[in-house]
Write a protein that holds these residues in place. Sequence first.
Motif, short mmCIF file in Angstrom:
data_model
loop_
_atom_site.label_atom_id
_atom_site.label_comp_id
_atom_site.label_asym_id
_atom_site.label_seq_id
_atom_site.Cartn_x
_atom_site.Cartn_y
_atom_site.Cartn_z
N THR A 1 4.97 15.39 -42.98
CA THR A 1 5.27 14.44 -41.91
C THR A 1 6.16 13.29 -42.39
OG1 THR A 1 3.29 13.12 -42.35
CG2 THR A 1 3.08 14.96 -40.81
N GLY A 2 6.26 13.13 -43.72
CA GLY A 2 7.04 12.02 -44.25
C GLY A 2 6.35 10.68 -44.11
N LYS A 3 5.03 10.69 -43.90
CA LYS A 3 4.27 9.46 -43.72
C LYS A 3 3.33 9.22 -44.89
CE LYS A 3 4.17 9.66 -38.64
NZ LYS A 3 3.29 9.69 -37.45
N THR A 4 3.06 7.95 -45.14
CA THR A 4 2.02 7.58 -46.09
C THR A 4 0.67 7.63 -45.39
OG1 THR A 4 3.54 6.14 -47.29
CG2 THR A 4 1.19 5.79 -47.66
N VAL A 5 -0.31 8.22 -46.03
CA VAL A 5 -1.64 8.35 -45.44
C VAL A 5 -2.66 7.67 -46.34
CG1 VAL A 5 -0.99 10.57 -44.42
CG2 VAL A 5 -2.22 10.53 -46.60
N GLY A 6 -3.85 7.41 -45.78
CA GLY A 6 -4.93 6.87 -46.59
C GLY A 6 -5.34 5.48 -46.19
N TYR A 7 -5.60 4.63 -47.20
CA TYR A 7 -6.19 3.31 -46.99
C TYR A 7 -5.44 2.28 -47.83
CZ TYR A 7 -9.88 -0.29 -46.84
OH TYR A 7 -10.59 -1.46 -46.65
N GLY A 8 -5.01 1.19 -47.18
CA GLY A 8 -4.44 0.06 -47.90
C GLY A 8 -3.04 0.27 -48.45
N ALA A 9 -2.26 1.20 -47.91
CA ALA A 9 -0.93 1.48 -48.46
C ALA A 9 0.00 0.28 -48.28
CB ALA A 9 -0.33 2.71 -47.78
N ARG A 10 0.95 0.14 -49.20
CA ARG A 10 1.86 -1.01 -49.20
C ARG A 10 2.82 -1.00 -48.01
NH1 ARG A 10 0.70 -0.18 -54.57
NH2 ARG A 10 0.33 -2.08 -55.80
N ASN A 11 3.10 0.16 -47.44
CA ASN A 11 4.04 0.22 -46.33
C ASN A 11 3.35 0.34 -44.96
OD1 ASN A 11 3.12 2.81 -46.67
ND2 ASN A 11 5.13 3.80 -46.56
N PHE A 12 2.02 0.22 -44.90
CA PHE A 12 1.36 0.18 -43.60
C PHE A 12 1.78 -1.10 -42.86
CE2 PHE A 12 -2.58 2.98 -44.69
CZ PHE A 12 -1.78 4.11 -44.61
N ASN A 13 1.87 -1.01 -41.56
CA ASN A 13 2.39 -2.10 -40.75
C ASN A 13 1.33 -3.17 -40.51
OD1 ASN A 13 3.93 -3.69 -39.10
ND2 ASN A 13 3.94 -2.28 -37.35
N ASN A 14 1.60 -4.39 -40.93
CA ASN A 14 0.72 -5.53 -40.66
C ASN A 14 1.39 -6.59 -39.80
OD1 ASN A 14 -1.42 -4.52 -42.15
ND2 ASN A 14 -0.86 -5.59 -44.02
N ALA A 15 2.62 -6.33 -39.35
CA ALA A 15 3.39 -7.35 -38.65
C ALA A 15 2.70 -7.82 -37.38
CB ALA A 15 4.79 -6.83 -38.32
N GLY A 16 2.01 -6.94 -36.69
CA GLY A 16 1.39 -7.31 -35.42
C GLY A 16 0.09 -8.08 -35.56
N CYS A 17 -0.39 -8.29 -36.79
CA CYS A 17 -1.65 -9.02 -36.99
C CYS A 17 -1.55 -10.48 -36.59
CB CYS A 17 -2.10 -8.92 -38.45
SG CYS A 17 -2.40 -7.24 -39.04
N TYR A 18 -0.32 -11.00 -36.45
CA TYR A 18 -0.12 -12.42 -36.18
C TYR A 18 0.23 -12.70 -34.72
CZ TYR A 18 0.39 -12.24 -41.26
OH TYR A 18 0.18 -12.02 -42.61
N THR A 19 0.38 -11.65 -33.90
CA THR A 19 0.91 -11.82 -32.55
C THR A 19 -0.16 -11.53 -31.51
OG1 THR A 19 3.08 -11.11 -33.34
CG2 THR A 19 2.72 -11.12 -30.95
N GLU A 20 -0.47 -12.54 -30.70
CA GLU A 20 -1.45 -12.38 -29.63
C GLU A 20 -0.85 -11.54 -28.50
OE1 GLU A 20 -4.64 -15.15 -27.12
OE2 GLU A 20 -2.96 -16.07 -28.21
N THR A 21 -1.67 -10.71 -27.87
CA THR A 21 -1.21 -9.83 -26.80
C THR A 21 -1.95 -10.15 -25.50
OG1 THR A 21 -2.82 -8.12 -27.38
CG2 THR A 21 -0.64 -7.97 -28.40
N VAL A 22 -1.38 -9.72 -24.39
CA VAL A 22 -1.94 -9.99 -23.07
C VAL A 22 -3.25 -9.23 -22.89
CG1 VAL A 22 -1.54 -9.72 -20.58
CG2 VAL A 22 0.35 -10.38 -22.10
#
Length: 443
Positions: free
Chosen positions: A340-361
């Motif tokens: 799949t070309g994806k990193t799998v597992g737990y705590g990977a360095r390229n997992f997306n954390n950008a949305g952790c700071y943005t409140e949603t409706v």
Amino acid sequence: MPGASASKISEFFGSGRQSRVSMLAEGRLKSAKVSGYVEGDFLSVGTTSNNNQSNSYTFRQRQAWGQAAFDNGWTFTGGQMWSLVTETRHGADPRSEALPMTIDPQYTVGFSWARQYGVRLSKNFGNKAWLAVSMENPQATVTTHNNGANYLIGSAGAGGGLYNAAITNCTTSTVNGNPLTTCSLAASYAFNPSPDIVAKLVLEPGFGHYEIFGVYSRFRDRVFPCGEASAASPCGSGTTPNVAGAYNSSKNGGGIGANARFSFVNKHVDFGLHAFGGSGVGRYGTSGLADASVHANGTLDLIKTYQGLTTLEWHGPKIDIYLNAGAEYASRTADFDPITGKTVGYGARNFNNAGCYTETVPGAGGFFPGGLSGCTADTRVLIEGTAGFWFKLYDGSKDKVNRGRVQWGPQLSYVDRNAWSGAGGEPHGLDSMLFTSFRYYLP
């Protein structure tokens, strides 16, 4: 996390669900003392009840065990009880556990424990040393991301009321012109191949209480090498996933730990130290971190976890004061899937954390906080400090007729959850909690 709406608004709740009922029955045979103990409370969670760490089925069965303590020092105990992993204040028997004095029924970060089915055999050597071994109920917990459908670690609960077979969060879509309803499991259960084995040595040489213990766990899943679309042999010439070459894969896990507790000032001051670490033992920590992740090839990848706790307690005739500081850590456990070309597992360095700071409706209806999008935030370390006291308004144990005990207390807790860094940052969440409790203990 910082973007969660709940992090920006406080709340207050009062409840009597922590009320507890218990019964102890004891008797004497020619060469042994026999006893039975049951204990329960109302902190069950209904739909999502499980047996990951404590039996949470309604009505919540905390403990239910029987014991035969022989005069030659051998003791046999069977039923649901505190795990042998749990620190004790004296010896290795149930009902002597050194539990944190917190109001919070989940205790405090860094405290290692479980309440689960088991059988325990222990030997008392002159009230100076105890050696104990137990077989206890296992329940592997798994956290992983981006994996294909190439592994099977468990299933829904069986019928007959032994486990929780409930479903939740159902959605309906249209496939080939026909409606298809997909539901999530309220609770899932791993295919555990064998009991967890716990062994403990307890020493009380005259000053202090010391414990060394170890846990052995075995994990298993079924791997489907052709579960992801692939043209590679032996999966066949097409790209349709299939069950060719499926096999069972097992991993051995476990950990070692130590406890020490000291009393000073005529037993008015207690100081305790606890440490526990290993691979696949996350669920024994109060935070419930995962035992394992999953490799790209479908085999289990055990997560290294470490738990530590320091306690300081003052015991007086009218007041008990306690301070706790604890932490629980989980290591990065990641892998790359070439299909799949994806990193799998737990705590990977390229997992997306950008949305952790943005409140949603929020969702419609006013009781559905918006979910964070693009916020993996796998836990690296949890840190908690707690402080509190219990004031005994009335203690009838010294009266001619014991009328029980009435006490009140507050507890302040501060929790810091630090996530593994990923794409978009290294988020951490903070939570401050103030508890109060008013209790009457029956004589």
